[in-house]
Design a protein around this motif. Structure first.
Motif, PDB file in Angstrom:
ATOM      1  N   THR A   1       0.807  -1.218   0.123  1.00 28.54           N
ATOM      2  CA  THR A   1      -0.050  -0.015  -0.125  1.00 28.54           C
ATOM      3  C   THR A   1       0.925   1.426  -0.080  1.00 28.54           C
ATOM      4  O   THR A   1       2.148   1.011   0.385  1.00 28.54           O
ATOM      5  CB  THR A   1      -0.882   0.135   1.370  1.00 28.54           C
ATOM      6  N   GLU A   2       0.225   2.396  -0.271  1.00 30.59           N
ATOM      7  CA  GLU A   2       1.011   3.531  -0.405  1.00 30.59           C
ATOM      8  C   GLU A   2       0.378   4.464   0.873  1.00 30.59           C
ATOM      9  O   GLU A   2      -0.813   4.553   1.261  1.00 30.59           O
ATOM     10  CB  GLU A   2       0.925   4.083  -1.710  1.00 30.59           C
ATOM     11  N   GLU A   3       1.229   5.557   1.112  1.00 30.28           N
ATOM     12  CA  GLU A   3       0.572   6.736   2.008  1.00 30.28           C
ATOM     13  C   GLU A   3       0.235   6.126   3.372  1.00 30.28           C
ATOM     14  O   GLU A   3      -0.980   6.187   3.567  1.00 30.28           O
ATOM     15  CB  GLU A   3      -0.246   7.629   1.318  1.00 30.28           C
ATOM     16  N   PHE A   4       0.795   5.223   4.002  1.00 26.90           N
ATOM     17  CA  PHE A   4       0.256   4.262   5.114  1.00 26.90           C
ATOM     18  C   PHE A   4       0.408   5.194   6.371  1.00 26.90           C
ATOM     19  O   PHE A   4       1.531   5.208   6.972  1.00 26.90           O
ATOM     20  CB  PHE A   4       1.080   3.148   5.287  1.00 26.90           C
ATOM     21  N   GLY A   5      -0.699   5.904   6.565  1.00 30.27           N
ATOM     22  CA  GLY A   5      -0.604   6.696   7.809  1.00 30.27           C
ATOM     23  C   GLY A   5      -0.756   5.870   9.254  1.00 30.27           C
ATOM     24  O   GLY A   5      -1.042   4.899   9.507  1.00 30.27           O
ATOM     25  N   VAL A   6       0.226   6.368  10.035  1.00 28.13           N
ATOM     26  CA  VAL A   6       0.691   5.829  11.324  1.00 28.13           C
ATOM     27  C   VAL A   6       0.521   6.817  12.216  1.00 28.13           C
ATOM     28  O   VAL A   6       1.264   7.828  12.204  1.00 28.13           O
ATOM     29  CB  VAL A   6       1.855   5.091  11.354  1.00 28.13           C
ATOM     30  N   GLU A   7      -0.174   6.739  13.327  1.00 26.78           N
ATOM     31  CA  GLU A   7      -0.150   7.751  14.399  1.00 26.78           C
ATOM     32  C   GLU A   7       1.236   7.790  15.171  1.00 26.78           C
ATOM     33  O   GLU A   7       1.638   6.950  15.753  1.00 26.78           O
ATOM     34  CB  GLU A   7      -1.474   7.495  15.544  1.00 26.78           C
ATOM     35  N   ARG A   8       1.439   9.003  15.472  1.00 23.44           N
ATOM     36  CA  ARG A   8       2.843   9.295  16.161  1.00 23.44           C
ATOM     37  C   ARG A   8       2.539   9.256  17.625  1.00 23.44           C
ATOM     38  O   ARG A   8       1.213   9.209  18.056  1.00 23.44           O
ATOM     39  CB  ARG A   8       3.286  10.667  16.007  1.00 23.44           C
ATOM     40  N   THR A   9       3.405   8.654  18.233  1.00 25.01           N
ATOM     41  CA  THR A   9       3.673   8.331  19.739  1.00 25.01           C
ATOM     42  C   THR A   9       2.988   9.556  20.579  1.00 25.01           C
ATOM     43  O   THR A   9       3.574  10.775  20.558  1.00 25.01           O
ATOM     44  CB  THR A   9       5.063   8.094  20.276  1.00 25.01           C
TER      45      THR A   9
END
Length: 336
Positions: free
Chosen positions: A110-118
């Motif tokens: 997948t592309e542009e895989f958004g992950v929440e920052r700590t």
């Protein structure tokens, strides 16, 4: 198989704080793990399937490399789970990946895989993430060749994203990292300092032919439609440049074919990555190919039933100790 960012988000419960695609992982675990007990085949209980997912998902962060090592142990050795069969309680191993038969795993990108920052609701979005059975094991940053030092920028972004206040959770599972620009490419693993990112080179005469065959393979209409899901191409507006037949091979093409082929990707992960005194190390291409040649020589016998010897020439500082360690873990004494 390509997943749109929306599909990838749905497969992790619409939560940017999660990085495992449980919608893929759970069915795979259920389908590819069987208990053999007294001549019978028994499925793992649903409770044990969920326990295996929780074991992989809920490992506390105790430093990036230490936690990465614990997760790698789970991925390479499997998870021991107790289950009662006809009143007899025993422990059985559930595997997250089939290392021996790469075709038995499922692969997604997948592309542009958004992950929440700590500690934040802000997100970082790595350009491309590669999944094996729903587990994010490869991360790729791509930079335009038109900017100054594109590979340096891509490596810097990887290193920034692994910091404690960024998105380290994604990199707890990562095995191979790539920094790509059209005419340059470097690779590393989790925790690699910028000066140790390396260039991969193949050692076979027909490699360019393999790359050419790969890039000339046409996309199906369905694949094109999926990549065009928002009207914004995965390759931006320059679709003709990337989809046209007979285009020139680039360094980016070579790196992707070398390192992201499923069989090669799993082989490097399983046999050519190791942990050494709090550092994770990945083999350089010279070490990869020489270990393969050594193992071939060791396992080959002549007409008299004897093995022939050989000499490996290393220069000072070229990694003799790491090569020896890789030979050791390449021996058929591991679980598979």
């Amino acid at each position: 198989q390509y997943l749109t960012p929306k599909e990838a988000l749905e497969l992790r419960g619409n939560k940017y704080s999660k990085v495992l695609l449980e919608g893929i992982l759970v069915p795979w675990l259920r389908e590819h793990n069987t208990i053999y007990f007294k001549g019978r085949q028994v499925p793992f209980s649903e409770g044990n399937i969920l326990s295996a997912v929780q074991a992989l998902d809920n490992i506390p962060l105790e430093g990036l490399i230490l936690t990465n090592e614990k997760i790698f142990d789970l991925l390479s050795l499997g998870k021991s789970l107790q289950q009662s069969i006809d009143g007899d309680i025993k422990s059985f191993t559930l595997n997250y990946i089939d290392w021996v038969n790469p075709q038995n795993n499922v692969y997604h990108v997948t592309e542009e895989f958004g992950v929440e920052r700590t500690g934040s609701h802000q997100t970082r979005r790595p350009d491309i993430v590669l999944f094996v059975n729903g587990i994010p094991m490869g991360v790729i940053e791509c930079k335009s060749p038109d900017i100054k030092d594109p590979i340096g920028e891509a490596v810097s972004q990887h290193i920034r994203n692994q910091k404690e206040d960024e998105i380290p959770k994604l990199f707890l599972y990562s095995q191979i990292l790539l920094a790509l620009s059209k005419n340059e490419a470097k690779y590393a693993t989790t925790g690699t300092a910028a000066k140790f990112w390396a260039v991969w080179r193949e050692q076979t005469d027909d490699f360019d032919e393999k790359v050419k065959h790969t890039i000339d393979k046409p996309l199906t209409p369905e694949q094109i439609e999926r990549m065009n899901y928002t009207g914004q191409w995965i390759v931006r507006e320059n679709t003709e440049e990337y989809l046209v037949d007979n285009r020139q091979i680039t360094a980016q093409d070579k790196a992707l074919v070398s390192l992201c082929d499923p069989k090669r990707f799993l082989e490097i992960t399983y046999k050519f990555l190791l942990f050494d005194a709090g550092t994770r190390k990945i083999a350089r291409y010279q070490q990869y190919f020489v270990v393969k040649k050594i193992m071939h020589r060791i396992n080959k016998q002549n007409a008299e039933g004897n093995r022939t010897g050989g000499v490996v020439w290393h220069t000072q500082g070229s990694g003799k100790s790491l090569t020896l360690s890789l030979i050791h873990i390449s021996e058929p004494t591991r679980p598979y």
